[in-house]
Enzyme design. Sequence first.
Site, PDB file in Angstrom:
ATOM      1  N   ASP A   1      -9.785  -7.528  -3.837  1.00 42.23           N
ATOM      2  CA  ASP A   1      -8.209  -7.959  -3.986  1.00 42.23           C
ATOM      3  C   ASP A   1      -8.221  -9.369  -4.107  1.00 42.23           C
ATOM      4  O   ASP A   1      -8.693 -10.057  -3.698  1.00 42.23           O
ATOM      5  CB  ASP A   1      -7.796  -7.532  -2.343  1.00 42.23           C
ATOM      6  CG  ASP A   1      -6.379  -7.139  -2.535  1.00 42.23           C
ATOM      7  OD1 ASP A   1      -5.607  -7.886  -3.246  1.00 42.23           O
ATOM      8  OD2 ASP A   1      -6.260  -6.371  -1.500  1.00 42.23           O
TER       9      ASP A   1
ATOM     10  N   ASP B   1      -2.937  -8.740  -6.183  1.00 41.11           N
ATOM     11  CA  ASP B   1      -1.836  -8.611  -5.065  1.00 41.11           C
ATOM     12  C   ASP B   1      -0.811  -9.227  -5.891  1.00 41.11           C
ATOM     13  O   ASP B   1      -0.603 -10.054  -6.655  1.00 41.11           O
ATOM     14  CB  ASP B   1      -2.350  -9.620  -4.218  1.00 41.11           C
ATOM     15  CG  ASP B   1      -1.389  -9.552  -2.921  1.00 41.11           C
ATOM     16  OD1 ASP B   1      -0.991  -8.419  -2.300  1.00 41.11           O
ATOM     17  OD2 ASP B   1      -0.867 -10.732  -2.519  1.00 41.11           O
TER      18      ASP B   1
ATOM     19  N   GLU C   1      -0.615  -4.795  -8.281  1.00 46.66           N
ATOM     20  CA  GLU C   1       0.479  -4.313  -7.261  1.00 46.66           C
ATOM     21  C   GLU C   1       1.570  -5.019  -7.933  1.00 46.66           C
ATOM     22  O   GLU C   1       1.777  -6.034  -8.077  1.00 46.66           O
ATOM     23  CB  GLU C   1       0.179  -4.909  -5.906  1.00 46.66           C
ATOM     24  CG  GLU C   1       1.133  -4.363  -4.966  1.00 46.66           C
ATOM     25  CD  GLU C   1       1.155  -5.255  -3.657  1.00 46.66           C
ATOM     26  OE1 GLU C   1       1.709  -4.702  -2.482  1.00 46.66           O
ATOM     27  OE2 GLU C   1       0.900  -6.563  -3.797  1.00 46.66           O
TER      28      GLU C   1
ATOM     29  N   HIS D   1      -2.130  -0.161   3.276  1.00 44.98           N
ATOM     30  CA  HIS D   1      -2.151  -0.981   4.428  1.00 44.98           C
ATOM     31  C   HIS D   1      -0.876  -1.781   4.748  1.00 44.98           C
ATOM     32  O   HIS D   1      -0.477  -2.204   5.546  1.00 44.98           O
ATOM     33  CB  HIS D   1      -3.326  -2.425   4.108  1.00 44.98           C
ATOM     34  CG  HIS D   1      -2.876  -3.137   3.130  1.00 44.98           C
ATOM     35  ND1 HIS D   1      -2.953  -2.704   1.794  1.00 44.98           N
ATOM     36  CD2 HIS D   1      -2.421  -4.472   2.755  1.00 44.98           C
ATOM     37  CE1 HIS D   1      -2.653  -3.609   1.061  1.00 44.98           C
ATOM     38  NE2 HIS D   1      -2.020  -4.912   1.985  1.00 44.98           N
ATOM     39  N   ASP D   2      -0.049  -1.281   3.900  1.00 42.56           N
ATOM     40  CA  ASP D   2       1.468  -1.943   4.053  1.00 42.56           C
ATOM     41  C   ASP D   2       2.569  -0.998   4.245  1.00 42.56           C
ATOM     42  O   ASP D   2       3.553  -1.124   4.531  1.00 42.56           O
ATOM     43  CB  ASP D   2       1.963  -2.762   2.551  1.00 42.56           C
ATOM     44  CG  ASP D   2       1.162  -3.973   2.281  1.00 42.56           C
ATOM     45  OD1 ASP D   2       0.827  -4.670   3.370  1.00 42.56           O
ATOM     46  OD2 ASP D   2       1.155  -4.301   1.188  1.00 42.56           O
TER      47      ASP D   2
HETATM   48  C1  GLC Z   1       1.019  -7.587  -0.790  1.00 44.43           C
HETATM   49  C2  GLC Z   1      -0.134  -6.958   0.171  1.00 44.43           C
HETATM   50  C3  GLC Z   1       0.324  -7.458   1.435  1.00 44.43           C
HETATM   51  C4  GLC Z   1       0.607  -8.771   1.662  1.00 44.43           C
HETATM   52  C5  GLC Z   1       1.553  -9.347   0.434  1.00 44.43           C
HETATM   53  C6  GLC Z   1       1.295 -10.868   0.428  1.00 44.43           C
HETATM   54  O1  GLC Z   1       2.022  -6.803  -0.858  1.00 44.43           O
HETATM   55  O2  GLC Z   1      -0.269  -5.606  -0.067  1.00 44.43           O
HETATM   56  O3  GLC Z   1      -0.745  -6.989   2.512  1.00 44.43           O
HETATM   57  O4  GLC Z   1       1.306  -9.447   2.731  1.00 44.43           O
HETATM   58  O5  GLC Z   1       1.083  -8.869  -0.955  1.00 44.43           O
HETATM   59  O6  GLC Z   1       0.262 -11.502  -0.126  1.00 44.43           O
END
Ligand code: GLC
Length: 544
Positions: free
Chosen positions: A95, A195, A248, A322-323
């Site tokens: 990541d 990310d 993402e 995980h979110d």
């Molecule tokens: C993404 C991650 C999340 C994190 C955010 C800020 O959405 O998946 O867990 O809090 O980015 O880095």
Amino acid sequence: MSFKNKVIYQIYPKSFQDSNGDGWGDIQGIISRLDYLKELGVDCLWLNPMTLSPQKDNGYDVANYREIDPRYGTMADFESLIKEANRRDMTIMLDMVFNHTSTEHEWFQRALKGEKKYQDYYFFRDGSPDKPITNWQSKFGGPAWQYVPSINKWYLHLYDVTQADLNWDNPEVRRECADIVRFWMNKGVKGFRFDVVNLISKANVEEDDPNLFDGRQFYTDGPHVHEYLKELNENSFGKDPSIITVGEMSSTSIENCVKYAGFDAHELSMVFSFHHLKVDYHNQKKWELQEVDFPLLKSILNSWQIGMQENDAWNALFLNNHDQPRSVSRFGDDQVYRKESATMLATIMHLMRGTPYIFQGEEIGMTNAYFHHIDDYVDVESRNYFSIMKEEGKKEEEIYAILQERSRDNARTPMQWTREENAGFTSGKPWLKVNANYNEINVEEERMDEHSILAYYKQLIQLRKKMPLIQDGIYEPLYENHPSLFAYKRKLKDEEIIVLANFYKENIHLDEAFDGYRMLLSNVDKEIYNQQLGPYEVAVLIKE
Ligand code: GLC
């Protein structure tokens, strides 16, 4: 395309397996579970960040991109993880958190000491101490600007106040990020998840959001994002065609994702988009509950399938990470029909066009945590919103009902391996409480039962490997207006499968007999399709 036949498994390292009794998952713990993952049949393991971090946002606040946080182990442990995974024909995906760094990162610390070079790595702006530069809001609640008295400047943070946004318009920042990717490539890493990478190009950080919203229109899919990704591709992972990348994408559009993940775009292999995971947000607000809007869910999934297909671009397929709360609790029934709903949801995801991701525990039907005390919640977002909702005057009862549905900690509770204390995750005190249902829901139980959710996931994974139709077939929605059925067809030359999924408890009767098709897969062990679908039943038919 090296990723069409692959299935990716997401490991949340902090909660996967502890090997030394400190209550915190670690690399040796992951190594000890590689045989399990091999047996499941996945190809690539995406690990959430394990680099040095103060853990304000569980590792997404990176203090050093090239160092393993000692709580996870050492660089030697990581190297042996790569070796051991490769030995079992699995690869590692890391990541990369490049939209922001922790304020403890050396760059930020030097910026605070007044070094102009490093101030230009971030968005520092002069301003009066009582008025933030703009009205933008942080995604974790509160203003997106923070004032630093010692240098009389504000800095931008779209996430936590300890996560300062990097200025990608500065070529030095882009060079640093490419360097970091190459560093991990040299270690043998074969995948990267970037990310919130569609937020890296900000239009104008000094303009107020005229709609009094959070400012996202100024930085989502921003003006130079495609150019920056092409450059990163060229200077790092693009050199190795076996590398898989996924971005993402926060609040993005199909139009932009076609550019991010087009086969000839030279940006990324695929994208995570999230519109389908907001169909239970009231007024589009995460912290306001409503029932799942099923017609909307269908239309979003269908339009992303078709939109990407028509433009030769590729989706990542997922309902969990995980979110997100656990999909079986969110879209299914995590009590009476847990097995049926978990396998139905898995089927619709795995047989779509794209690359499926499994989030740890999903393959055994892990559920939301249902914590009802604020001390049990660890996540910064959940804790911030607990206070915000209290200030808004909500009753605690109501706030817990919301957290139980929406908190990211629902996904992050330790992996449930056995019936032993702490579900076999740790011999110590886990950093986040284990879900109370680990006695019934755990890997050990699932493994003993040949009709388990776990066994069904193995079948789905093998089907993808065996059938080019699943990898490459055209996607066509069916029964688009049916109120409780999710259905589609996949086609490749003369081959065809039809997926019929009942999204609810109530039985469905279908008029169509589908003559000339036979049952390929059923989550209720039905051998012949009988035009009936029971609670959360899914039938996959194949043309004879
Ligand atoms: C993404 C991650 C999340 C994190 C955010 C800020 O959405 O998946 O867990 O809090 O980015 O880095």
